[in-house]
Write a protein that holds these residues in place. Structure first.
Motif, PDB file in Angstrom:
ATOM      1  N   GLN A   1      -0.442   3.076   2.336  1.00 40.02           N
ATOM      2  CA  GLN A   1       0.883   3.203   1.870  1.00 40.02           C
ATOM      3  C   GLN A   1       1.871   2.180   2.333  1.00 40.02           C
ATOM      4  OE1 GLN A   1       1.797   6.465   0.174  1.00 40.02           O
ATOM      5  NE2 GLN A   1      -0.055   6.842  -0.508  1.00 40.02           N
ATOM      6  N   LEU A   2       2.801   2.272   1.499  1.00 41.77           N
ATOM      7  CA  LEU A   2       3.865   1.042   2.074  1.00 41.77           C
ATOM      8  C   LEU A   2       4.395   1.646   3.460  1.00 41.77           C
ATOM      9  CD1 LEU A   2       6.052   0.505  -1.019  1.00 41.77           C
ATOM     10  CD2 LEU A   2       4.786  -1.189   0.009  1.00 41.77           C
ATOM     11  N   ASP A   3       4.392   2.824   3.669  1.00 36.98           N
ATOM     12  CA  ASP A   3       5.116   3.572   5.021  1.00 36.98           C
ATOM     13  C   ASP A   3       4.063   3.201   6.191  1.00 36.98           C
ATOM     14  OD1 ASP A   3       7.167   4.284   3.810  1.00 36.98           O
ATOM     15  OD2 ASP A   3       6.414   6.701   3.545  1.00 36.98           O
ATOM     16  N   ASP A   4       2.883   2.696   5.746  1.00 38.82           N
ATOM     17  CA  ASP A   4       1.764   2.497   7.096  1.00 38.82           C
ATOM     18  C   ASP A   4       2.100   0.860   7.441  1.00 38.82           C
ATOM     19  OD1 ASP A   4       0.608   4.810   6.442  1.00 38.82           O
ATOM     20  OD2 ASP A   4      -0.832   4.087   5.008  1.00 38.82           O
ATOM     21  N   VAL A   5       3.152   0.305   6.822  1.00 36.00           N
ATOM     22  CA  VAL A   5       3.389  -1.194   7.211  1.00 36.00           C
ATOM     23  C   VAL A   5       4.822  -1.038   7.955  1.00 36.00           C
ATOM     24  CG1 VAL A   5       3.498  -3.493   6.698  1.00 36.00           C
ATOM     25  CG2 VAL A   5       1.834  -2.127   5.730  1.00 36.00           C
ATOM     26  N   ASP A   6       4.982  -1.760   9.082  1.00 37.49           N
ATOM     27  CA  ASP A   6       6.273  -1.816   9.775  1.00 37.49           C
ATOM     28  C   ASP A   6       6.128  -3.005  10.120  1.00 37.49           C
ATOM     29  OD1 ASP A   6       8.620  -1.694  11.301  1.00 37.49           O
ATOM     30  OD2 ASP A   6       7.811  -0.368  12.700  1.00 37.49           O
ATOM     31  N   VAL A   7       7.038  -3.898   8.919  1.00 39.12           N
ATOM     32  CA  VAL A   7       7.042  -5.490   9.104  1.00 39.12           C
ATOM     33  C   VAL A   7       7.992  -5.727  10.406  1.00 39.12           C
ATOM     34  CG1 VAL A   7       7.531  -7.750   7.884  1.00 39.12           C
ATOM     35  CG2 VAL A   7       6.383  -5.698   6.684  1.00 39.12           C
TER      36      VAL A   7
ATOM     37  N   ARG B   1       3.912  -3.787  12.936  1.00 34.74           N
ATOM     38  CA  ARG B   1       2.698  -2.808  13.319  1.00 34.74           C
ATOM     39  C   ARG B   1       2.322  -2.236  12.138  1.00 34.74           C
ATOM     40  NH1 ARG B   1       2.278  -2.611  18.240  1.00 34.74           N
ATOM     41  NH2 ARG B   1       3.574  -2.254  19.817  1.00 34.74           N
ATOM     42  N   ILE B   2       0.962  -1.859  11.720  1.00 31.52           N
ATOM     43  CA  ILE B   2       0.423  -1.405  10.634  1.00 31.52           C
ATOM     44  C   ILE B   2      -0.386   0.158  11.241  1.00 31.52           C
ATOM     45  CG2 ILE B   2      -1.760  -2.665  10.980  1.00 31.52           C
ATOM     46  CD1 ILE B   2      -1.396  -3.077   7.834  1.00 31.52           C
ATOM     47  N   THR B   3      -0.421   0.965  10.150  1.00 29.67           N
ATOM     48  CA  THR B   3      -1.127   2.050  10.721  1.00 29.67           C
ATOM     49  C   THR B   3      -2.292   2.310   9.678  1.00 29.67           C
ATOM     50  OG1 THR B   3       0.787   3.243  11.197  1.00 29.67           O
ATOM     51  CG2 THR B   3      -1.127   4.579  10.840  1.00 29.67           C
ATOM     52  N   ILE B   4      -3.636   2.301  10.380  1.00 30.04           N
ATOM     53  CA  ILE B   4      -4.704   2.098   9.603  1.00 30.04           C
ATOM     54  C   ILE B   4      -5.508   3.655  10.301  1.00 30.04           C
ATOM     55  CG2 ILE B   4      -6.867   0.933   9.128  1.00 30.04           C
ATOM     56  CD1 ILE B   4      -5.442  -1.469   9.778  1.00 30.04           C
ATOM     57  N   GLY B   5      -5.903   4.299   9.296  1.00 35.36           N
ATOM     58  CA  GLY B   5      -6.863   5.469   9.702  1.00 35.36           C
ATOM     59  C   GLY B   5      -6.001   6.405  10.750  1.00 35.36           C
ATOM     60  N   GLY B   6      -4.725   6.283  10.713  1.00 30.42           N
ATOM     61  CA  GLY B   6      -3.933   6.964  11.645  1.00 30.42           C
ATOM     62  C   GLY B   6      -3.762   6.608  13.059  1.00 30.42           C
TER      63      GLY B   6
ATOM     64  N   THR C   1       9.131  -0.520  -9.279  1.00 28.63           N
ATOM     65  CA  THR C   1       7.971   0.424  -9.298  1.00 28.63           C
ATOM     66  C   THR C   1       8.297   1.429  -8.246  1.00 28.63           C
ATOM     67  OG1 THR C   1       5.426   0.570  -8.896  1.00 28.63           O
ATOM     68  CG2 THR C   1       6.410  -0.868  -7.438  1.00 28.63           C
ATOM     69  N   ALA C   2       7.768   2.509  -8.569  1.00 30.26           N
ATOM     70  CA  ALA C   2       7.912   3.756  -7.534  1.00 30.26           C
ATOM     71  C   ALA C   2       6.639   4.173  -6.741  1.00 30.26           C
ATOM     72  CB  ALA C   2       8.278   4.973  -8.261  1.00 30.26           C
ATOM     73  N   ASN C   3       5.727   3.304  -7.073  1.00 23.97           N
ATOM     74  CA  ASN C   3       4.346   3.397  -6.785  1.00 23.97           C
ATOM     75  C   ASN C   3       4.202   3.142  -4.929  1.00 23.97           C
ATOM     76  OD1 ASN C   3       1.391   3.116  -5.731  1.00 23.97           O
ATOM     77  ND2 ASN C   3       0.816   2.835  -7.695  1.00 23.97           N
ATOM     78  N   PRO C   4       3.938   4.190  -4.253  1.00 25.15           N
ATOM     79  CA  PRO C   4       3.942   4.016  -2.812  1.00 25.15           C
ATOM     80  C   PRO C   4       2.966   3.282  -2.027  1.00 25.15           C
ATOM     81  CG  PRO C   4       3.126   6.166  -3.317  1.00 25.15           C
ATOM     82  CD  PRO C   4       3.632   5.455  -4.570  1.00 25.15           C
ATOM     83  N   HIS C   5       1.922   3.069  -2.923  1.00 20.90           N
ATOM     84  CA  HIS C   5       0.745   2.350  -2.154  1.00 20.90           C
ATOM     85  C   HIS C   5       1.117   0.762  -1.934  1.00 20.90           C
ATOM     86  CE1 HIS C   5      -1.090   5.860  -3.873  1.00 20.90           C
ATOM     87  NE2 HIS C   5      -2.052   5.730  -2.915  1.00 20.90           N
ATOM     88  N   LEU C   6       0.612   0.076  -0.822  1.00 26.35           N
ATOM     89  CA  LEU C   6       0.367  -1.200  -0.504  1.00 26.35           C
ATOM     90  C   LEU C   6       0.064  -2.181  -1.571  1.00 26.35           C
ATOM     91  CD1 LEU C   6       1.461  -3.373   1.340  1.00 26.35           C
ATOM     92  CD2 LEU C   6      -0.426  -3.123   2.773  1.00 26.35           C
ATOM     93  N   LEU C   7      -1.043  -1.775  -2.116  1.00 30.73           N
ATOM     94  CA  LEU C   7      -1.736  -2.769  -3.045  1.00 30.73           C
ATOM     95  C   LEU C   7      -1.748  -1.976  -4.235  1.00 30.73           C
ATOM     96  CD1 LEU C   7      -5.169  -3.835  -0.953  1.00 30.73           C
ATOM     97  CD2 LEU C   7      -2.927  -4.899  -1.401  1.00 30.73           C
ATOM     98  N   ILE C   8      -1.071  -2.891  -5.256  1.00 30.07           N
ATOM     99  CA  ILE C   8      -1.020  -2.378  -6.446  1.00 30.07           C
ATOM    100  C   ILE C   8      -1.308  -3.512  -7.773  1.00 30.07           C
ATOM    101  CG2 ILE C   8       0.806  -0.431  -6.105  1.00 30.07           C
ATOM    102  CD1 ILE C   8       2.875  -2.332  -7.257  1.00 30.07           C
ATOM    103  N   THR C   9      -1.607  -3.069  -8.897  1.00 29.09           N
ATOM    104  CA  THR C   9      -1.873  -3.850  -9.886  1.00 29.09           C
ATOM    105  C   THR C   9      -0.771  -3.681 -10.783  1.00 29.09           C
ATOM    106  OG1 THR C   9      -3.265  -2.345 -10.975  1.00 29.09           O
ATOM    107  CG2 THR C   9      -4.214  -3.474  -9.271  1.00 29.09           C
TER     108      THR C   9
END
Length: 134
Positions: free
Chosen positions: A2-8, A12-17, A44-52
């Motif tokens: 999710q976008l919230d997993d990335v702290d530019v 920092r990035i959160t992967i698998g907790g 877009t309101a999509n909360p995922h980092l990668l979208i199409t």
């Protein structure tokens, strides 16, 4: 992811907790992707980092098929890129296995192998204490 997993801002990035630091290359790549995403799909309101284009109007992630198609017929496979990226990190950060384990979340034995490979490429052997041999 999710976008919230990335702290530019804090790199920092959160992967698998697990929170991991972003190296320079990944940090720039994430920034570039977020800029592209914001320009391409500003509403877009999509909360995922990668979208199409399809998922930008939904709330789901980009599918595995999309990532497979995006990398099809490339000489550099995702596995080769992962290996190359870890070795490059070892080469630029003094072949430190602790750094590699922290950045990539890899097993200590794997980190040691990458560090040893980097040392060989750099033409230096690890310093050994008294009574230790390589």
């Amino acid at each position: 992811m999710q976008l919230d997993d990335v702290d530019v801002g804090n790199r920092r990035i959160t992967i698998g907790g697990h929170v991991r630091p972003l190296d320079d290359l990944t940090h720039r790549t994430v920034q570039d992707w977020l800029d592209h995403r914001r320009n391409r799909w500003p509403n877009t309101a999509n909360p995922h980092l990668l979208i199409t284009q399809k998922t930008a109007v939904e709330l789901g992630p980009a599918g595995k098929l999309w990532t497979t198609r995006a990398t099809r017929n490339l000489t550099a496979t995702l596995e080769r890129l992962r290996i190359d990226r870890q070795l490059e990190e070892a080469l630029t950060h003094g072949a430190d296995p602790l750094h590699l384990a922290l950045v990539f979340g890899i097993d200590e034995k794997t980190a040691i192998r990458y560090a040893d490979s980097a040392r060989k490429l750099l033409g230096s052997e690890p310093e050994m204490g008294p009574g230790r041999s390589p």
